[in-house]
Design a protein around this motif. Structure first.
Motif, PDB file in Angstrom:
ATOM      1  N   GLY A  82      36.236  46.475  71.026  1.00 39.89           N
ATOM      2  CA  GLY A  82      37.054  45.003  70.958  1.00 39.89           C
ATOM      3  C   GLY A  82      36.492  44.068  71.639  1.00 39.89           C
ATOM      4  N   THR A  83      36.355  42.400  71.216  1.00 41.77           N
ATOM      5  CA  THR A  83      36.273  41.359  71.965  1.00 41.77           C
ATOM      6  C   THR A  83      36.963  40.206  71.756  1.00 41.77           C
ATOM      7  N   SER A  84      37.032  39.582  73.138  1.00 46.42           N
ATOM      8  CA  SER A  84      38.033  38.386  73.304  1.00 46.42           C
ATOM      9  C   SER A  84      38.363  37.928  71.700  1.00 46.42           C
ATOM     10  N   ASP A  85      37.303  37.790  70.843  1.00 47.47           N
ATOM     11  CA  ASP A  85      37.937  37.400  69.471  1.00 47.47           C
ATOM     12  C   ASP A  85      38.088  38.131  68.282  1.00 47.47           C
ATOM     13  N   VAL A  86      37.986  39.354  68.515  1.00 49.84           N
ATOM     14  CA  VAL A  86      38.277  40.257  67.367  1.00 49.84           C
ATOM     15  C   VAL A  86      39.347  39.813  66.475  1.00 49.84           C
ATOM     16  N   HIS A  87      40.594  39.480  67.938  1.00 45.01           N
ATOM     17  CA  HIS A  87      41.905  39.215  66.847  1.00 45.01           C
ATOM     18  C   HIS A  87      42.050  38.539  65.257  1.00 45.01           C
ATOM     19  N   GLY A  88      41.398  37.022  66.431  1.00 46.88           N
ATOM     20  CA  GLY A  88      41.152  36.449  64.763  1.00 46.88           C
ATOM     21  C   GLY A  88      40.449  36.410  64.208  1.00 46.88           C
ATOM     22  N   ALA A  89      39.406  37.137  63.868  1.00 48.01           N
ATOM     23  CA  ALA A  89      38.581  38.038  62.708  1.00 48.01           C
ATOM     24  C   ALA A  89      38.783  38.447  61.936  1.00 48.01           C
ATOM     25  N   VAL A  90      39.833  39.590  62.457  1.00 45.18           N
ATOM     26  CA  VAL A  90      41.003  40.602  61.901  1.00 45.18           C
ATOM     27  C   VAL A  90      42.272  39.375  61.184  1.00 45.18           C
ATOM     28  N   ALA A  91      42.884  38.885  61.712  1.00 49.96           N
ATOM     29  CA  ALA A  91      43.597  38.119  61.413  1.00 49.96           C
ATOM     30  C   ALA A  91      43.170  37.415  60.078  1.00 49.96           C
ATOM     31  N   LEU A  92      41.380  36.728  59.834  1.00 50.60           N
ATOM     32  CA  LEU A  92      40.597  35.918  59.261  1.00 50.60           C
ATOM     33  C   LEU A  92      40.930  37.154  57.758  1.00 50.60           C
ATOM     34  N   VAL A  93      40.126  38.393  58.187  1.00 51.36           N
ATOM     35  CA  VAL A  93      40.235  38.955  56.987  1.00 51.36           C
ATOM     36  C   VAL A  93      41.365  39.173  55.922  1.00 51.36           C
ATOM     37  N   LEU A 123      34.156  36.146  62.731  1.00 50.89           N
ATOM     38  CA  LEU A 123      33.869  37.594  62.121  1.00 50.89           C
ATOM     39  C   LEU A 123      32.970  37.488  60.810  1.00 50.89           C
ATOM     40  N   ASN A 124      31.340  36.667  61.168  1.00 52.30           N
ATOM     41  CA  ASN A 124      30.010  36.817  60.866  1.00 52.30           C
ATOM     42  C   ASN A 124      29.883  37.832  62.515  1.00 52.30           C
ATOM     43  N   ARG A 125      30.180  37.566  63.263  1.00 47.48           N
ATOM     44  CA  ARG A 125      29.285  38.520  65.133  1.00 47.48           C
ATOM     45  C   ARG A 125      30.477  39.913  64.350  1.00 47.48           C
ATOM     46  N   LEU A 126      31.315  40.070  63.795  1.00 45.96           N
ATOM     47  CA  LEU A 126      31.756  41.392  63.563  1.00 45.96           C
ATOM     48  C   LEU A 126      30.859  41.973  63.064  1.00 45.96           C
ATOM     49  N   TRP A 178      32.256  24.933  53.169  1.00 43.77           N
ATOM     50  CA  TRP A 178      30.538  25.136  53.095  1.00 43.77           C
ATOM     51  C   TRP A 178      30.338  25.310  54.839  1.00 43.77           C
ATOM     52  N   PRO A 179      30.941  24.054  55.968  1.00 46.18           N
ATOM     53  CA  PRO A 179      31.005  24.397  57.061  1.00 46.18           C
ATOM     54  C   PRO A 179      31.530  25.427  58.225  1.00 46.18           C
ATOM     55  N   TYR A 180      32.140  26.122  56.845  1.00 44.22           N
ATOM     56  CA  TYR A 180      32.891  27.172  57.604  1.00 44.22           C
ATOM     57  C   TYR A 180      32.690  28.581  57.152  1.00 44.22           C
ATOM     58  N   VAL A 181      31.934  28.935  56.087  1.00 43.38           N
ATOM     59  CA  VAL A 181      31.679  30.314  55.068  1.00 43.38           C
ATOM     60  C   VAL A 181      30.110  30.036  55.413  1.00 43.38           C
ATOM     61  N   GLY A 182      29.760  28.879  54.994  1.00 45.04           N
ATOM     62  CA  GLY A 182      28.206  29.124  54.545  1.00 45.04           C
ATOM     63  C   GLY A 182      27.493  30.301  55.650  1.00 45.04           C
ATOM     64  N   GLY A 183      27.877  30.352  56.870  1.00 42.09           N
ATOM     65  CA  GLY A 183      26.766  31.340  57.932  1.00 42.09           C
ATOM     66  C   GLY A 183      27.193  32.295  58.220  1.00 42.09           C
ATOM     67  N   VAL A 184      28.419  33.081  56.890  1.00 44.07           N
ATOM     68  CA  VAL A 184      29.015  34.186  56.988  1.00 44.07           C
ATOM     69  C   VAL A 184      28.200  35.363  55.953  1.00 44.07           C
ATOM     70  N   SER A 185      27.545  36.605  56.328  1.00 46.04           N
ATOM     71  CA  SER A 185      26.764  37.243  55.756  1.00 46.04           C
ATOM     72  C   SER A 185      28.188  37.971  54.918  1.00 46.04           C
ATOM     73  N   THR A 186      27.898  38.474  54.167  1.00 44.77           N
ATOM     74  CA  THR A 186      28.455  40.003  53.786  1.00 44.77           C
ATOM     75  C   THR A 186      27.687  41.271  53.057  1.00 44.77           C
ATOM     76  N   PHE A 187      26.154  40.753  52.651  1.00 46.78           N
ATOM     77  CA  PHE A 187      25.510  42.046  52.406  1.00 46.78           C
ATOM     78  C   PHE A 187      25.464  43.062  52.756  1.00 46.78           C
ATOM     79  N   GLY A 188      25.872  43.334  53.411  1.00 45.62           N
ATOM     80  CA  GLY A 188      26.257  44.997  54.239  1.00 45.62           C
ATOM     81  C   GLY A 188      27.951  45.614  53.727  1.00 45.62           C
ATOM     82  N   LEU A 189      28.485  44.809  53.921  1.00 44.10           N
ATOM     83  CA  LEU A 189      30.196  44.879  52.923  1.00 44.10           C
ATOM     84  C   LEU A 189      29.609  44.997  51.258  1.00 44.10           C
ATOM     85  N   THR A 190      29.226  44.504  50.644  1.00 47.43           N
ATOM     86  CA  THR A 190      28.620  44.176  49.270  1.00 47.43           C
ATOM     87  C   THR A 190      28.215  45.579  49.020  1.00 47.43           C
TER      88      THR A 190
END
Length: 308
Positions: A82-93, A123-126, A178-190
């Motif tokens: 985990g890193t300092s920003d993982v909590h925010g990413a998990v909450a977002l998911v 989330l994108n880093r995760l 778009w400014p928030y989700v535009g750079g998020v890649s979900t290819f690996g998940l898909t």
């Protein structure tokens, strides 16, 4: 019993049943997180449980990895420490997953609750972590009836991860998000969820032994599997084939004019031999030359008719 060495080293040492060997720092971190301090916990970890120096053992166990994952009581997906920003990413998911239930108010809810840019970047880093890019992780995620995703101490909801690509794709169609989700890649998940869906595990009450009874005929042909995960990373190029055999329904002996062709894990073969044999298998098992369309110009290691 597993003990750890605290001596600084690129590859930390652990001791298993009085045998010392090196592991990656990522595996050492996973062991520390997954262990119970007061009771024993039984885990299967490929890097430890398979003697990588013993070709016979390696060949045998790699050939049955689909059974190990398919009949496991539970598979723990260790995404990393985990890193300092993982909590925010998990909450977002977890939060974004609820938007899936009401598409009509999705945009309104997203604007009201999910416009913190640093959370989307986290989330994108995760999702860019190595686990989502590796080839060997595909089988363990797709074939396991019960999966728990873990990053440090944070647990991800499988339902949330499954819904995430659909929700993000829908939000990308709105300029407000778009400014928030535009750079998020979900290819690996898909890709992994598409393969998992073929076994119809999600949303079902699966019992032990389900691998042999549910959706096995819905699995794809080896050529389709190899093409789907072609871009994923691997340490040993032979594992581009061996790590995905359990997802292919046609990986069985094929007799042609008295000869038998098959795909079996054999680390005594060169990369060129493994890819050649896989190409022959795909040609003969499908009676199609589709695999030739995957050949690329400029190949120097293989014959022109063998995809690299």
């Amino acid at each position: 019993m597993i003990t750890y060495s605290n001596v600084p080293s690129p590859y930390p040492s652990i001791e298993v049943n009085e045998i010392t060997f090196s592991v990656t720092r990522n595996l050492q971190a996973a062991l520390r997180r997954l262990r119970h301090k007061d009771i024993e916990r039984r885990l299967w970890i490929d890097q430890i449980c398979i003697d990588q120096s013993n070709l016979g053992e390696r060949n045998e166990l790699v050939s049955v990895m689909q059974l190990i994952y398919g009949f496991a009581e539970r598979v723990v997906v260790w995404v990393g420490e985990g890193t300092s920003d993982v909590h925010g990413a998990v909450a977002l998911v977890k939060g974004v997953a609820h938007l899936f239930d009401d598409p009509e108010t999705m945009l309104e809810q997203a604007i009201a609750n999910f416009t913190v840019l640093r959370q989307w970047k986290a989330l994108n880093r995760l999702l860019e972590r190595t686990w989502w890019k590796r080839t060997w992780t595909v089988q363990e995620f797709v074939l396991a009836p019960h999966v728990m995703s873990l990053c440090g101490r944070r647990v991800f909801s499988l339902t949330g991860l499954r819904r995430l690509p659909t929700v993000i794709d829908r939000l990308k169609s709105h300029k407000e998000m778009w400014p928030y989700v535009g750079g998020v890649s979900t290819f690996g998940l898909t890709t992994v969820f598409a393969s998992r869906k073929a076994l119809r595990y999600d949303g079902m009450n699966t019992d032990s032994g389900q691998l042999n009874m549910v959706g096995i005929n819905s699995l794809q042909l080896i050529l389709q599997v190899l093409a789907r995960y072609r871009s994923r990373e691997i340490t040993d190029p032979r594992d581009k084939v061996y790590a995905l055999m359990g997802l292919a329904k046609d990986v069985r002996d094929v007799g042609v004019e008295g000869l038998t062709y098959s795909i079996q894990a054999d680390y005594g073969k060169s990369v060129a031999e493994v890819y050649r044999d896989t190409t022959l298998f795909a040609l003969l098992s499908t009676s199609s030359i589709e695999i030739l369309s995957h050949c690329r110009e400029g190949q120097e290691t293989f014959a022109s008719w063998v995809p690299d």
